[in-house]
Design a protein around this motif. Structure first.
Motif, mmCIF file in Angstrom:
data_model
loop_
_atom_site.group_PDB
_atom_site.id
_atom_site.type_symbol
_atom_site.label_atom_id
_atom_site.label_comp_id
_atom_site.label_asym_id
_atom_site.label_seq_id
_atom_site.Cartn_x
_atom_site.Cartn_y
_atom_site.Cartn_z
ATOM 1 N N VAL A 452 0.874 -1.172 0.000
ATOM 2 C CA VAL A 452 0.000 0.000 0.000
ATOM 3 C C VAL A 452 0.908 1.218 0.000
ATOM 4 O O VAL A 452 1.692 1.411 0.942
ATOM 5 C CB VAL A 452 -0.940 0.021 1.211
ATOM 6 N N ALA A 453 0.850 2.013 -1.055
ATOM 7 C CA ALA A 453 1.712 3.190 -1.198
ATOM 8 C C ALA A 453 0.873 4.448 -1.101
ATOM 9 O O ALA A 453 -0.207 4.535 -1.688
ATOM 10 C CB ALA A 453 2.433 3.148 -2.535
ATOM 11 N N GLY A 454 1.364 5.414 -0.358
ATOM 12 C CA GLY A 454 0.632 6.678 -0.254
ATOM 13 C C GLY A 454 1.124 7.511 0.897
ATOM 14 O O GLY A 454 2.140 7.221 1.527
ATOM 15 N N ASN A 455 0.376 8.583 1.177
ATOM 16 C CA ASN A 455 0.710 9.470 2.283
ATOM 17 C C ASN A 455 0.171 8.886 3.576
ATOM 18 O O ASN A 455 -1.036 8.775 3.767
ATOM 19 C CB ASN A 455 0.119 10.862 2.042
ATOM 20 N N ILE A 456 1.071 8.522 4.440
ATOM 21 C CA ILE A 456 0.723 7.885 5.705
ATOM 22 C C ILE A 456 1.109 8.827 6.841
ATOM 23 O O ILE A 456 2.184 9.417 6.837
ATOM 24 C CB ILE A 456 1.463 6.547 5.888
ATOM 25 N N GLY A 457 0.231 8.967 7.829
ATOM 26 C CA GLY A 457 0.560 9.806 8.982
ATOM 27 C C GLY A 457 -0.667 10.480 9.526
ATOM 28 O O GLY A 457 -1.779 9.952 9.482
ATOM 29 N N SER A 458 -0.462 11.696 10.064
ATOM 30 C CA SER A 458 -1.547 12.484 10.628
ATOM 31 C C SER A 458 -1.766 13.705 9.749
ATOM 32 O O SER A 458 -0.935 14.026 8.896
ATOM 33 C CB SER A 458 -1.190 12.924 12.050
ATOM 34 N N PRO A 459 -2.869 14.450 9.943
ATOM 35 C CA PRO A 459 -3.101 15.649 9.134
ATOM 36 C C PRO A 459 -1.977 16.668 9.234
ATOM 37 O O PRO A 459 -1.751 17.436 8.296
ATOM 38 C CB PRO A 459 -4.417 16.208 9.709
ATOM 39 N N SER A 460 -1.249 16.679 10.362
ATOM 40 C CA SER A 460 -0.186 17.666 10.540
ATOM 41 C C SER A 460 1.164 17.179 10.032
ATOM 42 O O SER A 460 2.089 17.964 9.883
ATOM 43 C CB SER A 460 -0.053 18.044 12.024
ATOM 44 N N ARG A 461 1.289 15.877 9.768
ATOM 45 C CA ARG A 461 2.567 15.347 9.288
ATOM 46 C C ARG A 461 2.308 14.112 8.435
ATOM 47 O O ARG A 461 1.922 13.076 8.934
ATOM 48 C CB ARG A 461 3.472 14.980 10.476
ATOM 49 N N LEU A 462 2.522 14.275 7.134
ATOM 50 C CA LEU A 462 2.318 13.175 6.196
ATOM 51 C C LEU A 462 3.650 12.801 5.572
ATOM 52 O O LEU A 462 4.475 13.662 5.257
ATOM 53 C CB LEU A 462 1.328 13.573 5.102
ATOM 54 N N ASP A 463 3.868 11.499 5.387
ATOM 55 C CA ASP A 463 5.054 11.009 4.700
ATOM 56 C C ASP A 463 4.625 10.026 3.634
ATOM 57 O O ASP A 463 3.789 9.145 3.888
ATOM 58 C CB ASP A 463 6.014 10.318 5.676
ATOM 59 N N TYR A 464 5.221 10.173 2.456
ATOM 60 C CA TYR A 464 4.943 9.200 1.404
ATOM 61 C C TYR A 464 5.782 7.964 1.696
ATOM 62 O O TYR A 464 7.013 8.033 1.805
ATOM 63 C CB TYR A 464 5.284 9.761 0.027
ATOM 64 N N THR A 465 5.150 6.818 1.821
ATOM 65 C CA THR A 465 5.858 5.579 2.132
ATOM 66 C C THR A 465 5.058 4.401 1.623
ATOM 67 O O THR A 465 3.986 4.564 1.021
ATOM 68 C CB THR A 465 6.096 5.470 3.649
ATOM 69 N N VAL A 466 5.593 3.207 1.832
ATOM 70 C CA VAL A 466 4.892 1.971 1.469
ATOM 71 C C VAL A 466 4.837 1.080 2.701
ATOM 72 O O VAL A 466 5.775 1.063 3.512
ATOM 73 C CB VAL A 466 5.589 1.238 0.305
ATOM 74 N N ILE A 467 3.744 0.380 2.857
ATOM 75 C CA ILE A 467 3.591 -0.523 3.986
ATOM 76 C C ILE A 467 3.016 -1.845 3.497
ATOM 77 O O ILE A 467 2.415 -1.920 2.431
ATOM 78 C CB ILE A 467 2.671 0.070 5.086
ATOM 79 N N GLY A 468 3.232 -2.884 4.289
ATOM 80 C CA GLY A 468 2.679 -4.193 3.947
ATOM 81 C C GLY A 468 3.675 -5.301 4.190
ATOM 82 O O GLY A 468 4.838 -5.078 4.582
ATOM 83 N N ASP A 469 3.244 -6.524 3.960
ATOM 84 C CA ASP A 469 4.059 -7.696 4.210
ATOM 85 C C ASP A 469 5.303 -7.732 3.333
ATOM 86 O O ASP A 469 6.351 -8.242 3.735
ATOM 87 C CB ASP A 469 3.213 -8.959 3.987
ATOM 88 N N THR A 470 5.201 -7.181 2.117
ATOM 89 C CA THR A 470 6.357 -7.132 1.212
ATOM 90 C C THR A 470 7.502 -6.359 1.839
ATOM 91 O O THR A 470 8.675 -6.743 1.725
ATOM 92 C CB THR A 470 5.951 -6.490 -0.128
#
Length: 533
Positions: A452-470
């Motif tokens: 899952v790729a996208g902006n992960i975080g809170s409304p005040s701090r977002l980071d583009y990253t990837v998460i998941g078993d891979t």
């Protein structure tokens, strides 16, 4: 003093002073001497100063190093006048005897007083009145020309709206009859956005009426964008129906638009409450030119601000994405989906083995120096293979190939990056002693799969990253990799053309958190097949 005379492929020449005991040369941005050309390897060569001698050594480059036309294999001395060829660049060593250098102090003249300062014309005996009138007129014209000249100097190059406001009002008050004035700014829709504080030539009296700018004047500025001269407001038929002008009690006024590129940015207003005909047509002309120059300065300032914002946004992207991917994102922003989207990517983790123990024996500043150099070089390799820097993890790196922009060869790019990083570490370790660094060994893990790729975080701090078993599997492969080893998963190996890589199948591994074993391969990055660039 030793220096290199550099001749580039395009015929340009430059000078590089050899001021350090060890100089790294290559295409990578972390090198001391960066030669940005495809014929140059990321770490191509090093220069060393040893006992007053200059030595050059190849560092595993593809095209090698030639000294005076012969390819070198080890440390080779360079004498003054010798030439070294690195790819398409020629480097000629020049030794200069410091004792023969003659430095002369420059003589800087004192500041010359501004010759355009106003000097009133004094009546001379025996000169008739008509001549005096002509001289007075010339003096006035000269003063107005000075004002235009000073306006150009004061407003050119200004990139701050506040600075432009200050300069414009100062210039406006150089018109003799001006007693008070202000700037009124408009937004893109033509609505009043704000008004500057009213400026006075002398402190206002308590009973002095406030400036109430006529709606008629404002509307004329919007419709016609032409300057207005009011000689006597009480007798001016253009504004006979203006109640606000009657209440204000003003006699003379000038108003000019600050308009550029088809947009009205502001209007500049000045007036005099006591004198009729306080301003002449010539003064209105100069006043209008100052306003036009101010509008151009505002236009430039706003363009500069927009470009600066775009540069900041682009710089933020360039911290994590390769230049090629940045270009694609800028050209096709709609292809980058914000939020979480499922994507197939290849994830790479690197880690310096035993660095915690190594760092305990070094000063903190040295640890930071080593990590900064390491991260810069590794990031350069990642970007060079169209990868995305996800994050730094202590002394490790996480990189993603295939997000935010997917390529057809993401797995291949990830494996290529792993190979280059391992080969780079071997070359860097050759000069570890000269740098005063420990030799570094790293383990690398690469896995391919859906994340899952996208902006992960809170409304005040977002980071583009990837998460998941891979991602987790890639991290665990890295943890299992020995110093100098690259482990890749079966899913990554299946995406590769096997003839280009030397892969050794290992026993399937049951990774922590998994219910089934996965196929794992050790990548023989020392093999010639894997060393292609």
């Amino acid at each position: 003093m030793a220096r290199l005379i550099i001749s580039s492929p395009d015929g340009k020449r430059g000078i590089f002073e050899i001021a350090k005991p060890l100089i790294s040369i290559g295409r990578g941005v972390s090198n001391d001497l960066v030669l940005n050309d495809g014929s140059i390897s990321r770490l191509h060569a090093v220069l060393k100063q040893v006992d007053g001698e200059i030595l050059i050594a190849d560092r595993g480059s593809t095209n090698g190093v030639l000294v005076n036309g012969k390819r070198i294999t080890g440390d080779t001395q360079l004498n003054s006048g010798d030439t070294a060829h690195l790819g398409r660049f020629e480097l000629r060593l020049e030794q200069i005897d410091d004792a023969k250098l003659v430095v002369q102090k420059a003589v800087i003249p004192s500041t010359v007083k501004d010759m355009l300062d106003a000097k009133p014309v004094k009546e001379a005996p025996g000169v008739d009145q008509d001549t005096h009138a002509k001289l007075a007129r010339l003096e006035r014209e000269n003063y107005l020309l000075r004002m235009l000249y000073d306006a150009g100097k004061a407003l050119s190059g200004k990139v701050s709206i506040d600075d432009i406001e200050q300069q414009v009002m100062s210039l406006a008050f150089r018109v003799e009859g001006v007693e008070r004035g202000f700037l009124m700014f408009f937004d893109e829709k033509g609505e009043i956005a704000r008004q500057t504080e009213v400026r006075y030539r002398t402190a206002p009296k308590n009973d002095q009426p406030q400036i109430i700018l006529s709606k008629q004047i404002i509307q004329r500025m919007k419709d016609e964008q032409q300057p207005i001269l009011i000689q006597d407001a009480t007798a001016d038929e253009r504004f006979s129906g203006s109640e606000s002008l009657r209440i204000s009690g003003l006699r003379s006024a000038m108003c000019a638009p600050l308009a550029s590129s088809g947009r009205l940015y502001a209007l500049l207003y000045v007036d005099n409450l006591e004198r009729a005909s306080a301003f002449t047509q010539e003064e209105l002309n100069v006043f209008s030119v100052v306003a036009a120059q101010a509008a151009a300065a505002i236009d430039n300032a706003m363009t500069h601000t927009q470009l600066s914002q775009q540069a900041v946004q682009r710089a933020a992207l360039e911290r994590f994405l390769s230049p090629a991917v940045v270009e694609m994102v800028a050209a096709h922003p709609d292809e980058v989906r914000l939020g979480g989207v499922a994507k197939e990517v290849s994830v790479m983790f690197t880690d310096i083995r035993g660095f915690t123990t190594i760092s305990e024996k070094m000063a903190p500043a040295k640890v930071v120096e080593i990590l900064n150099d390491y991260f810069t070089r590794v990031t350069d390799v990642i970007f060079g293979n169209d990868g995305t820097l996800d994050k730094y993890l202590g002394d490790g790196v996480m990189a993603v190939f295939g997000a935010p922009i997917s390529r057809d060869n993401d797995a291949r790019n990830a494996v290529r990056a792993a190979i280059e990083i391992q080969r780079l570490m071997v070359q860097l370790n050759l000069d570890a002693a000269e740098r005063g660094w420990p030799e570094l060994r790293i383990g690398i893990g690469v896995n391919t799969g859906t994340v899952v790729a996208g902006n992960i975080g809170s409304p005040s701090r977002l980071d583009y990253t990837v998460i998941g078993d891979t991602v987790n599997a890639a991290a665990r492969l890295m943890a299992l990799a020995k110093a100098g080893e690259v482990l890749i998963s079966e899913s990554t190996a299946s995406k590769l053309d096997k003839k280009d890589f030397h892969l050794t199948a290992l026993e399937p591994l049951l990774l922590r958190g998994k219910t089934q074993k996965i196929g794992v391969y050790s990548l023989g990055w020392q093999e010639k097949a894997a060393a292609k660039k």
